[in-house]
Design a protein around this motif. Structure first.
Motif, PDB file in Angstrom:
ATOM      1  N   PRO A  23       0.796  -1.220  -0.104  1.00 42.21           N
ATOM      2  CA  PRO A  23      -0.067  -0.052  -0.079  1.00 42.21           C
ATOM      3  C   PRO A  23       0.896   1.381  -0.187  1.00 42.21           C
ATOM      4  O   PRO A  23       2.189   1.115   0.205  1.00 42.21           O
ATOM      5  CB  PRO A  23      -0.646  -0.126   1.146  1.00 42.21           C
ATOM      6  CG  PRO A  23       0.084  -0.970   2.246  1.00 42.21           C
ATOM      7  CD  PRO A  23       0.690  -1.932   1.384  1.00 42.21           C
ATOM      8  N   GLY A  24       0.302   2.528  -0.326  1.00 40.97           N
ATOM      9  CA  GLY A  24       0.991   3.714  -0.394  1.00 40.97           C
ATOM     10  C   GLY A  24       0.238   4.584  -1.205  1.00 40.97           C
ATOM     11  O   GLY A  24      -0.433   5.576  -1.001  1.00 40.97           O
ATOM     12  N   HIS A  25       0.430   3.963  -2.541  1.00 36.87           N
ATOM     13  CA  HIS A  25      -0.068   4.648  -3.729  1.00 36.87           C
ATOM     14  C   HIS A  25      -1.781   4.705  -3.521  1.00 36.87           C
ATOM     15  O   HIS A  25      -2.368   5.646  -3.823  1.00 36.87           O
ATOM     16  CB  HIS A  25       0.378   3.822  -5.152  1.00 36.87           C
ATOM     17  CG  HIS A  25      -0.192   4.550  -6.218  1.00 36.87           C
ATOM     18  ND1 HIS A  25       0.053   5.822  -6.666  1.00 36.87           N
ATOM     19  CD2 HIS A  25      -1.042   4.020  -7.385  1.00 36.87           C
ATOM     20  CE1 HIS A  25      -0.645   5.919  -7.762  1.00 36.87           C
ATOM     21  NE2 HIS A  25      -1.060   4.786  -8.172  1.00 36.87           N
ATOM     22  N   THR A  26      -2.095   3.632  -3.321  1.00 34.94           N
ATOM     23  CA  THR A  26      -3.756   3.499  -2.894  1.00 34.94           C
ATOM     24  C   THR A  26      -3.454   2.717  -1.607  1.00 34.94           C
ATOM     25  O   THR A  26      -2.643   2.043  -1.210  1.00 34.94           O
ATOM     26  CB  THR A  26      -4.429   2.699  -3.880  1.00 34.94           C
ATOM     27  OG1 THR A  26      -4.058   1.516  -4.089  1.00 34.94           O
ATOM     28  CG2 THR A  26      -4.437   3.468  -5.168  1.00 34.94           C
ATOM     29  N   ILE A  27      -4.846   2.455  -1.094  1.00 31.29           N
ATOM     30  CA  ILE A  27      -5.013   1.873   0.241  1.00 31.29           C
ATOM     31  C   ILE A  27      -4.595   0.263   0.238  1.00 31.29           C
ATOM     32  O   ILE A  27      -4.080  -0.369   1.339  1.00 31.29           O
ATOM     33  CB  ILE A  27      -6.418   1.772   0.875  1.00 31.29           C
ATOM     34  CG1 ILE A  27      -6.345   3.439   1.473  1.00 31.29           C
ATOM     35  CG2 ILE A  27      -6.808   0.960   1.788  1.00 31.29           C
ATOM     36  CD1 ILE A  27      -7.536   3.790   1.969  1.00 31.29           C
ATOM     37  N   GLY A  28      -4.824  -0.285  -0.959  1.00 35.26           N
ATOM     38  CA  GLY A  28      -4.642  -1.778  -0.800  1.00 35.26           C
ATOM     39  C   GLY A  28      -4.002  -2.137  -2.295  1.00 35.26           C
ATOM     40  O   GLY A  28      -4.201  -3.029  -2.985  1.00 35.26           O
ATOM     41  N   HIS A  29      -3.188  -1.258  -2.754  1.00 39.73           N
ATOM     42  CA  HIS A  29      -2.309  -1.603  -3.900  1.00 39.73           C
ATOM     43  C   HIS A  29      -1.421  -3.003  -3.720  1.00 39.73           C
ATOM     44  O   HIS A  29      -0.883  -2.846  -2.685  1.00 39.73           O
ATOM     45  CB  HIS A  29      -1.277  -0.475  -4.006  1.00 39.73           C
ATOM     46  CG  HIS A  29      -0.458  -0.597  -5.243  1.00 39.73           C
ATOM     47  ND1 HIS A  29       0.826  -1.373  -5.382  1.00 39.73           N
ATOM     48  CD2 HIS A  29      -0.501  -0.058  -6.526  1.00 39.73           C
ATOM     49  CE1 HIS A  29       1.245  -1.574  -6.545  1.00 39.73           C
ATOM     50  NE2 HIS A  29       0.520  -0.446  -7.254  1.00 39.73           N
ATOM     51  N   GLN A  30      -1.326  -3.811  -4.725  1.00 45.76           N
ATOM     52  CA  GLN A  30      -0.376  -4.977  -4.577  1.00 45.76           C
ATOM     53  C   GLN A  30       0.626  -5.081  -5.931  1.00 45.76           C
ATOM     54  O   GLN A  30       0.418  -4.346  -6.702  1.00 45.76           O
ATOM     55  CB  GLN A  30      -1.448  -6.191  -4.568  1.00 45.76           C
ATOM     56  CG  GLN A  30      -2.311  -6.624  -5.944  1.00 45.76           C
ATOM     57  CD  GLN A  30      -2.831  -7.580  -5.761  1.00 45.76           C
ATOM     58  OE1 GLN A  30      -3.132  -8.331  -4.532  1.00 45.76           O
ATOM     59  NE2 GLN A  30      -4.179  -7.776  -6.693  1.00 45.76           N
ATOM     60  N   ALA A  31       1.789  -5.533  -5.470  1.00 45.99           N
ATOM     61  CA  ALA A  31       2.749  -5.861  -6.500  1.00 45.99           C
ATOM     62  C   ALA A  31       2.722  -7.125  -6.815  1.00 45.99           C
ATOM     63  O   ALA A  31       1.943  -7.797  -6.027  1.00 45.99           O
ATOM     64  CB  ALA A  31       3.894  -5.355  -6.023  1.00 45.99           C
ATOM     65  N   VAL A  32       3.420  -7.755  -7.908  1.00 44.24           N
ATOM     66  CA  VAL A  32       3.434  -9.305  -8.026  1.00 44.24           C
ATOM     67  C   VAL A  32       4.814  -9.921  -8.023  1.00 44.24           C
ATOM     68  O   VAL A  32       5.622  -9.274  -9.143  1.00 44.24           O
ATOM     69  CB  VAL A  32       2.431  -9.353  -9.359  1.00 44.24           C
ATOM     70  CG1 VAL A  32       2.402 -11.106  -9.736  1.00 44.24           C
ATOM     71  CG2 VAL A  32       1.235  -8.583  -9.513  1.00 44.24           C
ATOM     72  N   ALA A  33       5.030 -10.699  -7.395  1.00 47.48           N
ATOM     73  CA  ALA A  33       6.466 -11.124  -7.538  1.00 47.48           C
ATOM     74  C   ALA A  33       6.382 -12.573  -8.242  1.00 47.48           C
ATOM     75  O   ALA A  33       5.307 -13.172  -8.258  1.00 47.48           O
ATOM     76  CB  ALA A  33       6.750 -11.816  -5.934  1.00 47.48           C
ATOM     77  N   VAL A  34       7.460 -12.660  -9.021  1.00 50.37           N
ATOM     78  CA  VAL A  34       7.200 -13.685 -10.421  1.00 50.37           C
ATOM     79  C   VAL A  34       8.414 -14.353 -10.418  1.00 50.37           C
ATOM     80  O   VAL A  34       9.579 -13.999 -10.419  1.00 50.37           O
ATOM     81  CB  VAL A  34       6.954 -12.696 -11.734  1.00 50.37           C
ATOM     82  CG1 VAL A  34       6.894 -13.815 -12.788  1.00 50.37           C
ATOM     83  CG2 VAL A  34       5.962 -11.921 -11.552  1.00 50.37           C
ATOM     84  N   ASN A  35       8.381 -15.852 -10.485  1.00 50.29           N
ATOM     85  CA  ASN A  35       9.648 -16.632 -10.494  1.00 50.29           C
ATOM     86  C   ASN A  35      10.122 -16.613 -11.992  1.00 50.29           C
ATOM     87  O   ASN A  35       9.349 -16.721 -12.886  1.00 50.29           O
ATOM     88  CB  ASN A  35       9.095 -17.951 -10.145  1.00 50.29           C
ATOM     89  CG  ASN A  35      10.379 -19.038 -10.142  1.00 50.29           C
ATOM     90  OD1 ASN A  35      11.555 -18.689  -9.640  1.00 50.29           O
ATOM     91  ND2 ASN A  35      10.360 -20.226 -10.868  1.00 50.29           N
ATOM     92  N   THR A  36      11.286 -16.125 -12.241  1.00 45.67           N
ATOM     93  CA  THR A  36      11.865 -15.922 -13.602  1.00 45.67           C
ATOM     94  C   THR A  36      13.026 -16.703 -13.761  1.00 45.67           C
ATOM     95  O   THR A  36      13.504 -17.239 -12.534  1.00 45.67           O
ATOM     96  CB  THR A  36      12.026 -14.537 -14.025  1.00 45.67           C
ATOM     97  OG1 THR A  36      13.118 -14.125 -13.351  1.00 45.67           O
ATOM     98  CG2 THR A  36      10.715 -13.630 -13.879  1.00 45.67           C
ATOM     99  N   ALA A  37      13.602 -16.909 -14.917  1.00 45.37           N
ATOM    100  CA  ALA A  37      14.926 -17.671 -15.053  1.00 45.37           C
ATOM    101  C   ALA A  37      16.068 -16.836 -14.228  1.00 45.37           C
ATOM    102  O   ALA A  37      17.103 -17.350 -13.980  1.00 45.37           O
ATOM    103  CB  ALA A  37      15.376 -17.754 -16.468  1.00 45.37           C
ATOM    104  N   LYS A  38      15.702 -15.485 -14.112  1.00 44.57           N
ATOM    105  CA  LYS A  38      16.830 -14.643 -13.461  1.00 44.57           C
ATOM    106  C   LYS A  38      16.594 -14.748 -11.819  1.00 44.57           C
ATOM    107  O   LYS A  38      17.378 -13.731 -11.124  1.00 44.57           O
ATOM    108  CB  LYS A  38      16.826 -13.223 -13.813  1.00 44.57           C
ATOM    109  CG  LYS A  38      17.430 -13.271 -15.493  1.00 44.57           C
ATOM    110  CD  LYS A  38      17.517 -11.829 -15.890  1.00 44.57           C
ATOM    111  CE  LYS A  38      18.018 -11.754 -17.121  1.00 44.57           C
ATOM    112  NZ  LYS A  38      17.925 -10.357 -17.842  1.00 44.57           N
ATOM    113  N   GLY A  39      15.636 -15.174 -11.364  1.00 49.38           N
ATOM    114  CA  GLY A  39      15.317 -15.085 -10.057  1.00 49.38           C
ATOM    115  C   GLY A  39      13.725 -14.437  -9.871  1.00 49.38           C
ATOM    116  O   GLY A  39      13.079 -14.464 -10.906  1.00 49.38           O
TER     117      GLY A  39
END
Ligand SMILES: [Zn+2]
Length: 257
Positions: A171-187
């Motif tokens: 949160p911060g930008h909005t009250i319940g903003h979410q980011a997405v963590a993604v498993n990739t070939a680089k980590g």
């Protein structure tokens, strides 16, 4: 079971748009203009395609006369994504350029933070001027009708939604903003969306000026920095460099990882 690795694509559907620098970087560059693009992100791996954000409503994008606006569904076709068939859409937050295109994905399961949903759909404060001007009431009404339906997943905090994909409450930008963590070939990469509008925010610690809670925002910065495998795998929401500095795989579509 092996955890799939995903590729991450940035699909531009509008821009470059000119913004005052101080809107993109809090109290910086007050006399400077900067460019931003509007994007949808696509994660591809393990036989699945997951979208991060839904873009803007096609009619609204045209009405607002956004530079180089294309219907998000048309933009997705450039890498053979058919909007009507998309099965998973993560909405990072309920702003006009991220949720407005939601009706383009009638079969998708939608992942939203419960906090974000409750604020924009239920809290009368969301109907006040500062909030109204950054959201799309028609799209919000539509999302409101999905409450209780199987299609709408209201997430509480951090959650693995698919193998190798975890949403992170940021949160911060909005009250319940979410980011997405993604498993990739680089980590582990993180699609941060509007946690930062541009890469520079993550370097300087100065976020954008579109703010609901600055303290929460700083904590969210710390959280994603701790989680990502390397700083170059942390992606902002609107930076033109997302397109310019990565291999182009189709018109206005780049592969970030
Ligand atoms: Zn945005």
């Amino acid at each position: 079971m092996d955890i799939p690795t995903y590729e991450i694509y940035a699909i531009k559907y509008a821009g470059p748009l000119i913004r005052p620098g101080c809107m993109v970087n809090w109290f910086q560059d007050v006399d400077k203009n900067v460019h931003v693009n509007y994007y949808i992100f696509a994660l591809r791996g393990g036989g699945e395609t997951i979208l991060v954000d839904a873009g803007m409503d096609p009619k609204l994008g045209k009405e607002r006369n956004l530079t180089a606006f294309v219907n998000p569904a048309e933009a997705l076709k450039r890498i053979d994504i058919v909007a009507e068939k998309v099965k998973h859409v993560v909405i990072t937050h309920i702003h006009v350029d991220h949720i407005g295109g939601i009706k383009l994905f009638p079969r998708a399961t939608i992942y939203l933070q419960e906090k974000e949903f409750n604020f924009w759909i239920k809290n009368p404060i969301a109907q006040r001027a500062p909030f109204l001007q950054v959201t799309d009431p028609a799209a919000n009404r539509y999302v409101g009708t999905l409450e209780g339906k199987k299609r709408l997943h209201l997430v509480r905090g951090d959650k693995k939604i698919l193998p190798g994909i975890e949403v992170l409450l940021a949160p911060g930008h909005t009250i319940g903003h979410q980011a997405v963590a993604v498993n990739t070939a680089k980590g582990t990469a993180i699609v941060g969306s509007d946690l930062a509008h541009t890469f520079s925010s993550y370097r300087t610690d100065i976020p954008s000026a579109i703010i609901t809670d600055m303290v929460a925002w700083m904590k969210s910065f710390d959280k994603v920095r701790a989680k990502v495998s390397s700083p170059d795998l942390l992606f902002p929401g609107h930076d033109p460099a997302l397109l310019d500095n990565y291999p182009m795989v189709a018109e206005d579509v780049s592969r970030l990882v």
